[in-house]
Motif scaffolding. Sequence first.
Motif, mmCIF file in Angstrom:
data_model
loop_
_atom_site.group_PDB
_atom_site.id
_atom_site.type_symbol
_atom_site.label_atom_id
_atom_site.label_comp_id
_atom_site.label_asym_id
_atom_site.label_seq_id
_atom_site.Cartn_x
_atom_site.Cartn_y
_atom_site.Cartn_z
ATOM 1 N N LEU A 64 0.878 -1.115 0.015
ATOM 2 C CA LEU A 64 0.110 0.029 -0.157
ATOM 3 C C LEU A 64 0.957 1.264 -0.008
ATOM 4 N N SER A 184 -4.681 -2.924 -4.221
ATOM 5 C CA SER A 184 -3.904 -1.521 -3.541
ATOM 6 C C SER A 184 -4.711 -0.329 -3.911
ATOM 7 N N THR A 187 -8.002 -0.476 -1.851
ATOM 8 C CA THR A 187 -7.861 -0.235 -0.480
ATOM 9 C C THR A 187 -7.695 1.321 -0.175
ATOM 10 N N GLY A 188 -6.562 1.999 -1.029
ATOM 11 C CA GLY A 188 -6.243 3.159 -0.636
ATOM 12 C C GLY A 188 -7.380 4.214 -0.890
#
Length: 303
Positions: A64, A184, A187-188
């Motif tokens: 991440l 990623s 999620t970010g």
Amino acid sequence: MNSNSTPILVTASIYALLVLIWATTPLAIVWSVQEIHPMWVLIIRYFGASIIALFLLKLMRDPLPFDETSLKSYVAGSLNLIGAQLFIYLAANYLTSGLMALIFGFSPLIAGLIGHVILKTHKLVALQWLGMAVAVGGLTFVFADSADSKVNPIGVVLMLISMVSYISSIFWVKQINAPLKPMSQATGSLIVSALGSVLIIPFIWQHFPTALPSGRAMIGFVFTMIMSSIVAMLCYFWLIKRLAASTVSLSNVMTPVIALVLGATLNSEHISSNAFVGIVVVMFGIVMYFWKEWREQHINKVH
């Protein structure tokens, strides 16, 4: 694993799951906001989804990153989440779940229009213009009997703003082109959306939920947090890597139809005769719009 080594049954099952989740999400949103303020539902959903996404990210051992490009991409992605979803949740108080799905089904057409007129990234052919016109004409039919169809102009405007946010997010993420893995990126964007939603709290604090909602509202909430925010996202990115974009876009034809049926059967949403005719015309217009892409894809497969 590439598309050739992936069993067709697996691909078809994941595709069917994605369509079903997308078709059920509007109804789940309508259920989840019936007893709790829509913005509180949205805030709790994004914080919950962020925690689940971080857990999955650790499980998948994906990074991440927090470099400048990645952060820009997370913000761009959040425009699809907190931006688009905020207006969908507000629209849930004005429209039936079926009509919400039907209006959002126009997003590929609007994206094509923006790409043609503003970004000049691709050219629309006559059949696509005709398909747009037919779809808009069908939507007018749907709105013709607003008393029966529960069509509220405020809800329509909110859904249109949501669509613009959703489409802008797609173009912005592509333009940034950060070297991020799908999980990623998601999620970010979820974390940015959760943090961004905190800014709403001062305006809705007086509506803070003080009791647990009913079972149906809880089902709607849990569905949007897990299935709509996490599972659908993973299915979507999985399919995009293995299927042509035009094949994935076919879901935009199927989703509103299933959503309307679900709304009518599970939420007693009435579909007037005008609305039914309009829905058929809208679907026909969307098929016309995508016909060129599907035909080209079929010819490429043959050759």
